[in-house]
Each structure stands twice: as C-alpha cells, then as structure tokens.
Design a protein around this motif. Structure first.
Motif, mmCIF file in Angstrom:
data_model
loop_
_atom_site.group_PDB
_atom_site.id
_atom_site.type_symbol
_atom_site.label_atom_id
_atom_site.label_comp_id
_atom_site.label_asym_id
_atom_site.label_seq_id
_atom_site.Cartn_x
_atom_site.Cartn_y
_atom_site.Cartn_z
ATOM 1 N N ILE A 90 7.550 4.891 5.178
ATOM 2 C CA ILE A 90 6.481 4.025 4.668
ATOM 3 C C ILE A 90 7.068 2.833 3.936
ATOM 4 N N LYS A 91 8.047 3.090 3.087
ATOM 5 C CA LYS A 91 8.642 2.007 2.292
ATOM 6 C C LYS A 91 9.454 1.050 3.157
ATOM 7 N N GLU A 92 10.206 1.585 4.112
ATOM 8 C CA GLU A 92 11.029 0.737 4.972
ATOM 9 C C GLU A 92 10.182 -0.239 5.778
ATOM 10 N N ASN A 93 8.984 0.197 6.161
ATOM 11 C CA ASN A 93 8.115 -0.646 6.984
ATOM 12 C C ASN A 93 7.048 -1.379 6.173
ATOM 13 N N LYS A 94 7.176 -1.314 4.822
ATOM 14 C CA LYS A 94 6.304 -2.050 3.917
ATOM 15 C C LYS A 94 4.831 -1.742 4.170
ATOM 16 N N LEU A 95 4.550 -0.450 4.332
ATOM 17 C CA LEU A 95 3.178 0.002 4.520
ATOM 18 C C LEU A 95 2.594 0.409 3.172
ATOM 19 N N ARG A 96 1.292 0.574 3.151
ATOM 20 C CA ARG A 96 0.610 1.064 1.947
ATOM 21 C C ARG A 96 -0.292 2.220 2.333
ATOM 22 N N VAL A 97 -0.295 3.264 1.516
ATOM 23 C CA VAL A 97 -1.168 4.409 1.757
ATOM 24 C C VAL A 97 -1.958 4.700 0.488
ATOM 25 N N SER A 98 -3.077 5.378 0.661
ATOM 26 C CA SER A 98 -3.903 5.792 -0.464
ATOM 27 C C SER A 98 -4.518 7.141 -0.129
ATOM 28 N N MET A 99 -5.219 7.725 -1.100
ATOM 29 C CA MET A 99 -5.915 8.995 -0.880
ATOM 30 C C MET A 99 -7.265 8.954 -1.593
ATOM 31 N N HIS A 100 -8.183 9.814 -1.133
ATOM 32 C CA HIS A 100 -9.551 9.824 -1.678
ATOM 33 C C HIS A 100 -10.070 11.261 -1.709
ATOM 34 N N THR A 137 1.464 1.710 -6.679
ATOM 35 C CA THR A 137 0.536 0.882 -5.908
ATOM 36 C C THR A 137 -0.198 1.706 -4.847
ATOM 37 N N CYS A 138 0.284 2.915 -4.594
ATOM 38 C CA CYS A 138 -0.403 3.841 -3.677
ATOM 39 C C CYS A 138 -1.377 4.664 -4.514
ATOM 40 N N LYS A 139 -2.661 4.398 -4.368
ATOM 41 C CA LYS A 139 -3.670 4.859 -5.300
ATOM 42 C C LYS A 139 -4.444 6.090 -4.817
ATOM 43 N N VAL A 140 -5.077 6.747 -5.789
ATOM 44 C CA VAL A 140 -6.009 7.849 -5.537
ATOM 45 C C VAL A 140 -7.351 7.419 -6.108
#
Length: 440
Positions: A90-100, A137-140
C-alpha cells in the motif's frame, strides 16, 4: 479529488468479508479465513493500481470475530508477516485505505456494556491498520450513535467517552454526519470539544441538514482535518430512485456526479463512492472527471462503439469486441480521427477476419463481384458483415445504441471498460439472419 470504493470488487468477484459461524470458531479457522481475506485484498489493490484507483475501504471482517470475547489469538502477531507485506504494498504504491465499523458501534450508548464492546471493535480496526504499518491518514469512520430522546446529552456522552479512548484509536477515528439523527452541525459541535475530524457525507446532508448550502457545509467539514490527518475524506453517493430516503444509488448518476464536481471546484479531498456497483461507478466517475466537462455520447454498431466528445471537432473511435456476458472485453487498437460529419460517420474497420474476406473478394472474377447472393429470407450476407467504409446515418446508430444497452467508461489513462446493462435479447431480424446462415 481522488476517488475509491468500499470492500468488494464486483468485476473480479473479490471481497475482504469472508467469515464463518461463531459456533465454528477455532484459531485455525480464524487464520485460514484471515489469509483468504488478505489474498483478496492484495488482488483488489493490484486491480486498483492497474486502473489508477488510489482509495479503498477495507471490510470490517478481515479477521473474523477479532473483537469478540471468543477470540484468544494474538492475530496481529501470528499474521504479522502477511499484514506487513500488504502494508508495504500500500505504501509503495501511494494508496490510501480506510475502514468503517458497522452501525452497532455506539460510543454514546446508554448501556455501558455496548459502549465497552464498541471500544473493543474500534481497537480491533485500529490494530489491524497498525499491523499493516500504516500511518494515521488511514482512518476509521463511525457515526455519532443514538439520540435516546435527548440529543444534547447524547453528544455530551460521546465527548465524554471519546476523551477516555486510547491514543491508538483517537489518532484514526473520524465521525460522519448521518441521514436520520446527527447533522453536520452536530458533528461540528463535537469537533469543537474533541478536535475529532468530521467526514462529510453529501447524501446524508441532502437528507438531513440545517439549511447549509452543500459547498459551505463541505468546506466546514474539510476545515476540521489537520495536516497529520492527511487529505480530508468524504463519502459521495446519490439517492436511489423509488427507494427509501437515504438509500444509496445502484450505479453512478452521471448528471448528479457532474453537478457535484462542478460545485466543489478545486477543493481537495478523497471521495469514497458509496454506490452499489463499486468499482464500476468509480471508472464511470473517472471518465466524467477526465472529460473536463465534455458531454460524452455513445453510438454503437454491432461491432463498433464510438465515443463522441462534443467539445472537440473530431471523433475518437475505439474498436470493441463484445460478448453476451455482463461485461465485455475491450480491444484498444488505435485511435482513428476523422472530421465530424453532421449526418454520417466515416467508419473503417480492420481485422483478420475482414482481411481474409477482402482478399477473397479481390480474387473473384469481375462477374462474380457483381453477383450479390441472397438467401431464402432475402437477406444479403454482406449485411451481417462488419461495416466497411460507408455512410451510416446517425439515426440508425442511435437506434442500435438503444438496442445494445451498453455503458462505455474510460479511466484517466485512456483505458476503456464496457459494461452491458442487461443481456441483449435477440430480435426477429437477428433470428432471420441466423436462419439464413444455417440454411444450406
């Protein structure tokens, strides 16, 4: 604006929500299912990278029953290598993830046991993102909770519980305005007491607000995010027609989305598309954004789909190989530019099959070329061949477009996807053609 989708990839049949019954719980079953979810997550991320989709919401069932009392496995340690590998990707490809977490996560519940279990649920989500080595920056995200007959007390209870949360939860937690109980203004009131970021939901604001214009409300929410929180996040959707107020749309409404894009202008945020067909709507949204306000129209023949951009003077023609399944494969051969014509399109198709037909026709004697055989049904075989250079009226193309019922979208890199809205039913003419083809 970067956009993403939640939890599932319908094109590939992937989900991060595999689980099992509580009665079947075992440490072995937990590890097996978690690894399966991680495998699906990796494939979804690979798909997103190929389509330039930088944002993804991970499903809450990544590690089944991780917050339940039955779970006695330190999964964040036993699966440390797997989570670390995904996090690095995720970090190498500069992606962002979150959860809900689901709607039963209630920090302001009157029942203290429900509050305790809600805190454990949040601890699990934050621990999962920590196990991946992802920053804050990866939020819940959660809703404020219930009103219980007294909104003022309900908000005060949320603030009180929030202040007791461990730092690992506080650094990731954000709240969103909902469609029935807590408005954006309510969330801003809580922010003043806690500094918790507010995630803006446009559909919820349409359903429940206190008179704030959409853009003003969005700007107010964006201001609650600090630099440590990263680019602000929002949820985007539109109302599903003929459904309960607040129901998310089954697919992207192009007009609604374009109006929203025009409204927000150059505001910076990451948008989670809460739309039921997931990544398919993201690809449609990318096409709308990359068109720079151009109106895209779709004209199609049996073997060709033409995308016409009205604000340019040329037509971009992309060859399409269609099949009768729900999706269609697209062969991007080359872009052919021809001057736009008011009443017709100059269409040229080249393929191996047509090359063979053209070669066979060239080798025929002049007398044979003039003879145009017909079938018993009176249909010339040439009619069912791919169109060679000829004038095709716009009206006929529009008629064929309505019959084909396909949606064409392209991402920012020009890659194209074609989705059939429904299977094409055979018409009387096509049955006659098949009869003619099978005739001796």
């Amino acid at each position: 604006m970067r956009i993403g989708y939640p939890c599932q990839n319908l094109s590939l049949g992937l989900t991060t929500g595999h689980t099992f019954r509580l009665a079947s719980y075992s440490a072995e079953r937990l590890h097996e299912t978690a690894r399966e979810n991680l495998c699906h997550l990796r494939k979804m991320l690979e798909f997103n990278i190929s389509k330039k989709i930088p944002f993804l919401r991970i499903g809450s069932q990544m590690v089944p029953f991780a917050s339940h009392a039955v779970c006695d496995v330190p999964w964040w340690d036993t699966l440390k290598a797997e989570f670390s590998q995904i996090g690095s990707y995720i970090k190498e490809n500069k992606l962002r993830v979150s959860m809900h977490p689901d709607q039963f996560t209630l920090l302001n519940a009157l029942n203290s046991d429900i509050t305790r279990r809600s805190v454990e649920e949040l601890r699990y989500h934050c621990r999962l993102l920590d196990a991946m080595g992802l920053d804050e920056t990866c939020k819940v995200q959660i809703h404020v909770g219930g009103v219980y007959g007294d909104k003022v007390s309900a908000k005060a209870r949320f603030v009180e519980v929030y202040k007791t949360l461990p730092a690992m939860i506080k650094k990731r937690l954000v709240i969103e305005n909902d469609d029935r109980l807590f408005t954006l203004r309510d969330c801003l009131d809580i922010h003043k007491e806690t500094r918790i970021p507010v995630l803006f939901d446009n559909l919820h604001h349409e359903c429940l607000n206190e008179g704030e214009p959409m853009r003003d409300a969005l700007v107010s929410a964006l201001k609650t995010w600090s630099s440590q929180d990263g680019v602000p996040m929002i949820d985007y959707s539109s109302q599903q027609p003929n459904a309960r107020k607040g129901n998310h749309a089954a697919t992207l409404n192009p007009d609604h989305f374009k109006q929203f894009v025009d409204l927000v202008g150059d505001l910076e945020f990451d948008a989670m598309l809460e739309i039921k067909d997931k990544e398919r709507s993201v690809l449609k949204a990318q096409a709308i954004m990359s068109s720079n306000g151009a109106l895209l129209k779709q004209l199609s023949t049996d073997d060709l789909t033409v995308i016409v951009t009205e604000d340019v003077k040329h037509l971009s023609m992309i060859k399409v190989k269609k099949r009768r399944s729900a999706a269609a494969d697209v062969i991007r051969d080359q872009v052919v530019s021809e001057p736009a014509v008011e009443s017709s399109l100059e269409v040229e198709l080249s393929s191996k099959k047509e090359a063979k037909k053209g070669k066979r026709k060239t080798n025929m004697e002049p007398s044979e070329k003039e003879a145009k055989p017909t079938t018993k049904a009176g249909i010339k075989p040439a009619k069912r061949r791919q169109l060679e250079t000829s004038d095709v009226s716009a009206a006929k193309l529009e008629h064929k477009r309505k019959r084909a019922k396909v949606t064409v979208v392209s991402d920012v890199n020009g890659a194209v996807e074609v989705f059939s809205d429904e299977p094409r039913k055979p018409t009387r003419a096509s049955r006659q053609q098949r009869t003619a083809l099978s005739a001796p």
